[in-house]
Scaffold this motif. Structure first.
Motif, PDB file in Angstrom:
ATOM      1  N   ALA A  33       0.887  -1.293  -0.005  1.00  0.00           N
ATOM      2  CA  ALA A  33       0.036   0.039   0.039  1.00  0.00           C
ATOM      3  C   ALA A  33       0.936   1.304   0.047  1.00  0.00           C
ATOM      4  O   ALA A  33       0.456   2.321  -0.738  1.00  0.00           O
ATOM      5  CB  ALA A  33      -0.753  -0.122   0.995  1.00  0.00           C
ATOM      6  N   LEU A  34       1.941   0.908   0.734  1.00  0.00           N
ATOM      7  CA  LEU A  34       2.917   2.375   0.870  1.00  0.00           C
ATOM      8  C   LEU A  34       3.460   2.594  -0.524  1.00  0.00           C
ATOM      9  O   LEU A  34       3.576   3.760  -1.057  1.00  0.00           O
ATOM     10  CB  LEU A  34       3.993   2.109   1.875  1.00  0.00           C
ATOM     11  CG  LEU A  34       4.104   2.912   3.016  1.00  0.00           C
ATOM     12  CD1 LEU A  34       5.208   2.605   4.122  1.00  0.00           C
ATOM     13  CD2 LEU A  34       4.031   4.317   2.820  1.00  0.00           C
ATOM     14  N   PHE A  35       3.882   1.525  -1.322  1.00  0.00           N
ATOM     15  CA  PHE A  35       4.537   1.674  -2.458  1.00  0.00           C
ATOM     16  C   PHE A  35       3.714   2.313  -3.536  1.00  0.00           C
ATOM     17  O   PHE A  35       4.099   3.083  -4.287  1.00  0.00           O
ATOM     18  CB  PHE A  35       5.030   0.175  -3.035  1.00  0.00           C
ATOM     19  CG  PHE A  35       5.636   0.170  -4.200  1.00  0.00           C
ATOM     20  CD1 PHE A  35       4.915  -0.544  -5.400  1.00  0.00           C
ATOM     21  CD2 PHE A  35       6.753   0.798  -4.508  1.00  0.00           C
ATOM     22  CE1 PHE A  35       5.287  -0.628  -6.662  1.00  0.00           C
ATOM     23  CE2 PHE A  35       7.315   0.862  -5.927  1.00  0.00           C
ATOM     24  CZ  PHE A  35       6.667  -0.030  -6.750  1.00  0.00           C
ATOM     25  N   GLY A  91       5.810   8.786   8.323  1.00  0.00           N
ATOM     26  CA  GLY A  91       4.855   9.700   8.347  1.00  0.00           C
ATOM     27  C   GLY A  91       4.801  11.245   8.673  1.00  0.00           C
ATOM     28  O   GLY A  91       4.294  11.949   8.049  1.00  0.00           O
ATOM     29  N   TYR A  92       5.920  11.261   9.504  1.00  0.00           N
ATOM     30  CA  TYR A  92       6.060  12.740   9.935  1.00  0.00           C
ATOM     31  C   TYR A  92       6.243  13.460   8.712  1.00  0.00           C
ATOM     32  O   TYR A  92       5.745  14.610   8.243  1.00  0.00           O
ATOM     33  CB  TYR A  92       7.284  12.747  11.000  1.00  0.00           C
ATOM     34  CG  TYR A  92       7.699  14.424  11.093  1.00  0.00           C
ATOM     35  CD1 TYR A  92       8.833  14.691  10.468  1.00  0.00           C
ATOM     36  CD2 TYR A  92       7.051  15.053  11.888  1.00  0.00           C
ATOM     37  CE1 TYR A  92       9.328  15.931  10.714  1.00  0.00           C
ATOM     38  CE2 TYR A  92       7.465  16.434  12.187  1.00  0.00           C
ATOM     39  CZ  TYR A  92       8.685  16.772  11.396  1.00  0.00           C
ATOM     40  OH  TYR A  92       9.065  18.240  11.528  1.00  0.00           O
ATOM     41  N   VAL A  93       7.260  12.974   7.827  1.00  0.00           N
ATOM     42  CA  VAL A  93       7.741  13.608   6.695  1.00  0.00           C
ATOM     43  C   VAL A  93       6.675  13.723   5.767  1.00  0.00           C
ATOM     44  O   VAL A  93       6.497  14.823   5.053  1.00  0.00           O
ATOM     45  CB  VAL A  93       8.988  12.990   5.880  1.00  0.00           C
ATOM     46  CG1 VAL A  93       9.426  13.533   4.756  1.00  0.00           C
ATOM     47  CG2 VAL A  93      10.231  12.944   7.142  1.00  0.00           C
ATOM     48  N   ALA A  94       5.986  12.852   5.409  1.00  0.00           N
ATOM     49  CA  ALA A  94       4.853  12.736   4.514  1.00  0.00           C
ATOM     50  C   ALA A  94       3.699  13.784   4.993  1.00  0.00           C
ATOM     51  O   ALA A  94       3.188  14.619   4.223  1.00  0.00           O
ATOM     52  CB  ALA A  94       4.264  11.393   4.462  1.00  0.00           C
ATOM     53  N   GLY A 114       8.914  10.800   2.428  1.00  0.00           N
ATOM     54  CA  GLY A 114       8.441  10.166   3.463  1.00  0.00           C
ATOM     55  C   GLY A 114       7.856   8.882   3.364  1.00  0.00           C
ATOM     56  O   GLY A 114       8.201   7.980   4.170  1.00  0.00           O
ATOM     57  N   GLY A 115       7.203   8.640   2.189  1.00  0.00           N
ATOM     58  CA  GLY A 115       6.710   7.133   1.801  1.00  0.00           C
ATOM     59  C   GLY A 115       7.875   6.246   1.897  1.00  0.00           C
ATOM     60  O   GLY A 115       7.811   5.312   2.389  1.00  0.00           O
ATOM     61  N   ILE A 116       9.066   6.724   1.133  1.00  0.00           N
ATOM     62  CA  ILE A 116       9.940   5.951   0.987  1.00  0.00           C
ATOM     63  C   ILE A 116      10.843   5.503   2.401  1.00  0.00           C
ATOM     64  O   ILE A 116      11.112   4.293   2.508  1.00  0.00           O
ATOM     65  CB  ILE A 116      10.991   6.496  -0.079  1.00  0.00           C
ATOM     66  CG1 ILE A 116      10.562   6.483  -1.405  1.00  0.00           C
ATOM     67  CG2 ILE A 116      12.295   5.632  -0.029  1.00  0.00           C
ATOM     68  CD1 ILE A 116      11.213   7.253  -2.507  1.00  0.00           C
ATOM     69  N   LEU A 117      10.953   6.646   2.976  1.00  0.00           N
ATOM     70  CA  LEU A 117      11.272   6.365   4.377  1.00  0.00           C
ATOM     71  C   LEU A 117      10.787   5.385   5.223  1.00  0.00           C
ATOM     72  O   LEU A 117      11.088   4.432   5.790  1.00  0.00           O
ATOM     73  CB  LEU A 117      11.433   7.565   5.174  1.00  0.00           C
ATOM     74  CG  LEU A 117      12.538   8.400   5.089  1.00  0.00           C
ATOM     75  CD1 LEU A 117      12.473   9.781   5.496  1.00  0.00           C
ATOM     76  CD2 LEU A 117      13.946   7.891   5.543  1.00  0.00           C
ATOM     77  N   ALA A 118       9.366   5.271   4.981  1.00  0.00           N
ATOM     78  CA  ALA A 118       8.498   4.452   5.780  1.00  0.00           C
ATOM     79  C   ALA A 118       8.433   2.946   5.188  1.00  0.00           C
ATOM     80  O   ALA A 118       8.309   1.916   6.050  1.00  0.00           O
ATOM     81  CB  ALA A 118       7.019   4.745   5.764  1.00  0.00           C
ATOM     82  N   LEU A 119       8.899   2.999   4.186  1.00  0.00           N
ATOM     83  CA  LEU A 119       8.964   1.597   3.483  1.00  0.00           C
ATOM     84  C   LEU A 119       9.987   1.014   3.999  1.00  0.00           C
ATOM     85  O   LEU A 119       9.814  -0.459   4.106  1.00  0.00           O
ATOM     86  CB  LEU A 119       9.399   1.852   1.921  1.00  0.00           C
ATOM     87  CG  LEU A 119       8.251   1.460   0.820  1.00  0.00           C
ATOM     88  CD1 LEU A 119       8.834   1.607  -0.312  1.00  0.00           C
ATOM     89  CD2 LEU A 119       7.250   0.282   0.964  1.00  0.00           C
ATOM     90  N   PHE A 120      11.087   1.662   4.516  1.00  0.00           N
ATOM     91  CA  PHE A 120      12.170   0.713   5.024  1.00  0.00           C
ATOM     92  C   PHE A 120      11.957   0.281   6.574  1.00  0.00           C
ATOM     93  O   PHE A 120      12.653  -0.349   7.132  1.00  0.00           O
ATOM     94  CB  PHE A 120      13.369   1.744   4.820  1.00  0.00           C
ATOM     95  CG  PHE A 120      14.110   1.731   3.534  1.00  0.00           C
ATOM     96  CD1 PHE A 120      13.941   2.722   2.550  1.00  0.00           C
ATOM     97  CD2 PHE A 120      14.756   0.597   3.174  1.00  0.00           C
ATOM     98  CE1 PHE A 120      14.366   2.977   1.672  1.00  0.00           C
ATOM     99  CE2 PHE A 120      15.198   0.608   1.799  1.00  0.00           C
ATOM    100  CZ  PHE A 120      15.040   1.843   1.062  1.00  0.00           C
ATOM    101  N   ASP A 121      10.788   0.560   7.044  1.00  0.00           N
ATOM    102  CA  ASP A 121      10.632   0.152   8.516  1.00  0.00           C
ATOM    103  C   ASP A 121      10.582  -1.348   8.302  1.00  0.00           C
ATOM    104  O   ASP A 121       9.865  -1.877   7.609  1.00  0.00           O
ATOM    105  CB  ASP A 121       9.472   0.916   8.885  1.00  0.00           C
ATOM    106  CG  ASP A 121       8.871   0.637  10.263  1.00  0.00           C
ATOM    107  OD1 ASP A 121       9.083  -0.628  10.947  1.00  0.00           O
ATOM    108  OD2 ASP A 121       9.049   1.553  11.140  1.00  0.00           O
ATOM    109  N   ARG A 122      10.939  -2.035   9.293  1.00  0.00           N
ATOM    110  CA  ARG A 122      11.073  -3.265   9.475  1.00  0.00           C
ATOM    111  C   ARG A 122       9.652  -4.133   9.607  1.00  0.00           C
ATOM    112  O   ARG A 122       9.380  -5.140   9.525  1.00  0.00           O
ATOM    113  CB  ARG A 122      11.841  -4.056  10.721  1.00  0.00           C
ATOM    114  CG  ARG A 122      13.401  -3.636  10.651  1.00  0.00           C
ATOM    115  CD  ARG A 122      14.142  -4.377   9.232  1.00  0.00           C
ATOM    116  NE  ARG A 122      15.382  -4.147   9.232  1.00  0.00           N
ATOM    117  CZ  ARG A 122      16.300  -4.469   9.765  1.00  0.00           C
ATOM    118  NH1 ARG A 122      16.028  -5.655  10.774  1.00  0.00           N
ATOM    119  NH2 ARG A 122      17.645  -4.363   9.781  1.00  0.00           N
TER     120      ARG A 122
END
Lengths: 659, 173
Positions: free
Chosen positions: A211-213, A500-503, A637-645
């Motif tokens: 969904a993030l992607f 999420g913050y960045v987005a 922001g989305g890309i950062l969140a994608l890297f969360d484990r």
């Protein structure tokens, strides 16, 4: 010869997808592992074959094989190389092919990269994806065939529509289609959860990532489309609430709502069924939008000629809706609600529910507005028009609600109404927001707005965006303080939060950009050679109409020298361009982009015999650059969140005081 | 040499371009005389003109108002609007004039009367009535939790209270 091979490959893909869908469905019912593996192999091979067919089409474009009707209609001998590549998706058959290619590739990817915990639901996922692939491939070999031959073969093609010969339009379709097709995977997982009867362990993580992607791709695609409209179409705006724009916006809204619903599901286990519905509807509306615009049901700048693809889409959409509705009706009860007690009342969860409400209301309004002309014509027989004024009457209010929800929601915590250091945060944010707003007003020259309501809207909007930004930042500071500013530890565990913050900050910047639309400063000026016009502090002196030829077109440029307070700033040359294969003149806008505003000029008319007289439309577009910057911030922001484990909290059903 | 080529190009283009001129916004030709039209943009007349022109759609374009478009039809409409604004007619009168001739289709948003009022009422209704409805159907279902974290409901609690009271030893008054 190559075209025939290409068509045959697509035909094979159709057969393979039908087989894959059938095999996977049986594998789901019988829990048959080997059948599933066979289905997965079929889908993977279909993806590979589709890629080869696409490469064949691209190769044919480059060797200018005009015996293929699609290549004849969309390219010409003088088409530059970059646009020869993008000619692939410049018209209906090719864009449908691109969509099919992407969904085949993503389906293959999804079936090979699943969470081990989800192994037993993969047959359902495969069955859903393969059935969509099967239908899309069927359309490719029937109504939407890009390999259709055309004899006798012409010497030169009809050329690409000049509007599409723009770098932004080159990357806008693939980015947007990536978003649409990526939404298929969460939808397939939702169907799988319903079919299987439960939400499995790894379900959340996989769905969240896809969904993030999809969200990143959709955000980028939509804003790229806006940028294209801004530089190519010449009406000084970037969003017209056009039906095809709306039909890309609705899936974006559902994707955003899905992401927020997944957050609640992750932390508390609530809103599971809402997640399933949102995932499906996001995917559904990505097709629905295409159906209403491409089938000619509603006319739009994207309307291709009416084709028999319309009824096909209708049947597919109706069937998909029916099947999933029945599945939901019979199986939703087996998705058990969470074990935690529902602490309704004021908490972060209720703030998120309010966000969902606002987003879904926006989706409803956009959908109703887009469909209303057809509905009213069907019921009353009278044609009506629904354009920007309708949507602009409602969207700002929802935007306002969302800005407030972002601030308040991020400061709140789960299962408690108490905001840690709440009043300190909010008052501190208000005090910090005041100077920021003053700076925005001063440098952006907001007070030049002629109308009082528009002025008030901008002032209030800017203050609230600034306040919201500081609320977010102070909340981030609070969390960092909790970890004693150990940044490495924070980022290791909280990448999703930080993304999420960045987005959210990106969205606030975008809303600041949108507020510029309230300014309303523009002018129409007819000038003789040598005359000047004063506009918003700029002096624009018209020199002459210059004719130049580059790329594959003739450009008539209305050259103006721009100066401010006597200082020369450069040249502004809005133009009309004529391409050899088409009769119309297109706009090439002249833009001087600054950080705080754009000076935007178009050449509406000019004296064709002497080139010594021209009519210009001048627009001041404040804070447009904010919107383009916001696109980068949101995607980052989305890309950062994608890297969360996304390890998740295994004890998410426990009641916790902190979030 | 450049100059003869340029001159020849100009002459050729003058003849080539003059005839099939068309606006990119629509397929109708640009009005060659549009440069003679000076639209009022200053003062009260200008404001009124912009106000009205913003609300009428360009009949041959997609998504644009007559103000934003320079197509022939739009220019004709703008002429009429300019005339009527200079005559002192109000915005409603001018819009009604066009609605009479072209139907409600000429307006950029559905008129707020008759069946079309639904288009306006629906979003407002959802925005205003939505939260109470959501609260009523979803939020009000509170679950009562006993101290052991066991879920129960009001009915079960009431029944158990009743039984407990029945089981209590009766004390002397």
């Amino acid at each position: 010869m190559l075209a025939d091979i290409g068509f045959f490959l697509v035909f094979l893909c159709t057969v393979l997808s039908i087989y894959g869908a059938a095999a996977a469905t049986l594998a789901a019912f019988w829990r048959h592992r080997r059948l599933y593996r066979s289905a997965r192999a079929a889908i993977t091979v279909a993806g590979v074959l589709a890629t080869i067919a696409a490469l064949i089409l691209w190769y044919s474009f480059f060797i200018r094989d005009y015996s293929i009707g699609y290549i004849f209609k969309n390219s010409s001998n003088d088409l530059p190389a970059m646009y020869t590549i993008t000619a692939f998706w410049s018209s209906l058959e090719g864009s449908h092919f691109l969509w099919t290619l992407l969904i085949s590739l993503f389906s293959g990817l999804a079936l090979w990269t699943y969470s081990k915990d989800n192994e037993h639901i993969m047959p359902y996922v495969a069955a859903s994806l393969a059935s969509v692939m099967a239908w899309m491939n069927y359309l490719l070999i029937s109504h939407s065939d890009p390999f259709l031959r055309m004899f006798p073969t012409a010497d030169n093609g009809q050329g690409m529509n000049a509007l599409l010969q723009n770098p932004y339009m080159a990357i806008h379709p693939p980015t947007l289609f990536t978003g649409y097709t990526a939404l298929a995977i969460p939808a397939a997982y939702s169907v799988a959860a319903l079919g299987y009867g439960d939400i499995t362990e790894g379900w959340l993580k996989t769905t969240r990532r896809w969904a993030l992607f999809a969200w990143i791709a959709l955000t980028a695609g939509i804003i790229l489309g806006g940028r294209w409209a801004y530089v190519e179409l010449g009406w000084a705006g970037y969003w017209a609430w056009d039906p095809v724009e709306n039909s890309s916006f609705i899936p974006w809204i559902f994707c955003t709502a899905l992401l927020h619903s997944l957050v609640v599901q992750d932390k508390l286990g609530h809103l599971k069924r809402l997640t399933l519905i949102l995932a499906f509807l996001g995917f559904f509306f990505s097709f629905f939008g295409t159906f209403i615009t491409r089938s000619g049901v509603i006319s739009s700048v994207h309307s291709f000629a009416e084709s028999p693809i319309g009824p096909n889409y209708l049947i597919f959409l109706a069937a998909m809706l029916l099947i999933v509705s029945l599945l939901y009706a019979f199986r939703a009860h087996s998705i058990l609600p969470a074990e935690t007690d529902k602490v309704w009342g004021i908490s972060k969860e209720s703030a998120l529910v309010v966000t969902q409400f606002l987003l879904l209301t926006l989706a409803t309004i956009v959908c109703v507005g887009t469909l209303y002309p057809i509905i009213s014509e069907a019921i009353t027989g009278e044609r009506t028009t629904v354009q920007a004024p309708y949507f602009n009457a409602f969207a700002p209010w929802i935007g306002l609600g969302l800005v407030l929800a972002i601030a308040v929601g991020n400061m709140m915590r789960y299962q408690t109404a108490k905001i840690p250091e709440g009043s300190k945060l909010m008052i501190g944010a208000a005090l910090s927001a005041a100077p920021l707003t003053a700076a925005l007003v001063y440098f952006g020259d907001v007070m030049a707005t002629p109308k009082p309501f528009a002025l008030g809207a901008q002032l209030v909007g800017m203050f609230l965006c600034a306040w919201s930004f500081f609320c977010l930042t102070f909340d981030l500071g609070l969390r960092l303080k909790d970890l004693r500013f150990k940044l490495a530890l924070f980022f290791k565990r909280n990448l999703a939060y930080f993304g999420g913050y960045v987005a959210h900050v990106g969205l606030l910047v975008a809303i600041l950009g949108f507020l510029g639309n309230y300014r309303g400063v523009n002018k129409i000026a007819t000038l003789n050679a040598g005359e000047s016009v004063a506009f918003y502090g700029y002096d624009l002196k018209f020199e002459r109409v210059r004719v130049s030829e580059y790329d594959n077109a003739t450009h008539f440029e209305g050259v103006m020298q721009v100066s401010r307070d006597g200082r020369p700033l450069g040249e502004l040359a809005p133009a009309r361009s004529k391409y050899p294969t088409k009769a119309e003149l297109h706009h090439e806008v002249g833009v001087r982009s600054g950080f705080w505003h754009d000076l935007y000029a178009t050449l509406s008319d000019f004296d064709r015999s002497s080139g010594a007289r021209a009519t210009f439309e001048l627009h001041l577009n404040p804070t447009v650059r904010f919107v383009w910057i916001a696109a980068f911030i949101m995607c980052a922001g989305g890309i950062l969140a994608l890297f969360d484990r996304y390890r998740g909290d295994k004890s998410r059903d426990a009641i916790r005081a902190l979030d | 040499m450049k100059t003869p080529t340029l001159f020849r190009t100009w002459m050729a283009l003058v003849f080539l371009v003059w005839a099939p001129l068309a606006s990119a916004q629509d397929q109708a030709p640009i009005d060659e005389d549009s440069r003679k039209h000076q639209w009022p943009t200053e003062g009260k007349v200008g404001e009124d003109f912009l106000d009205v022109a913003k609300e009428l759609r360009c009949p041959t374009c997609t998504g644009l108002s007559v103000l934003e478009s320079d197509a022939k039809f739009s220019v004709q409409i703008k002429d009429i609007v300019k005339e009527q604004v200079e005559q002192g007619k109000s915005k409603d009168e001018i819009l009604a004039y066009f609605t009479e001739r072209y139907g409600p289709w000429i307006l950029r948003a559905p008129p707020k009367s008759g069946f079309n009022a639904l288009a306006w009422i629906l979003p407002i209704a959802v925005l205003l009535l939505g939260p109470p409805l959501v609260w009523f159907f979803v939020w009000r279902r509170r679950r009562v939790v006993s101290s052991q974290g066991v879920r129960s409901s009001d009915a079960i609690l009431a029944e158990m209270n009743e039984r407990l009271t029945a089981m209590k030893p009766r004390t002397r008054a």
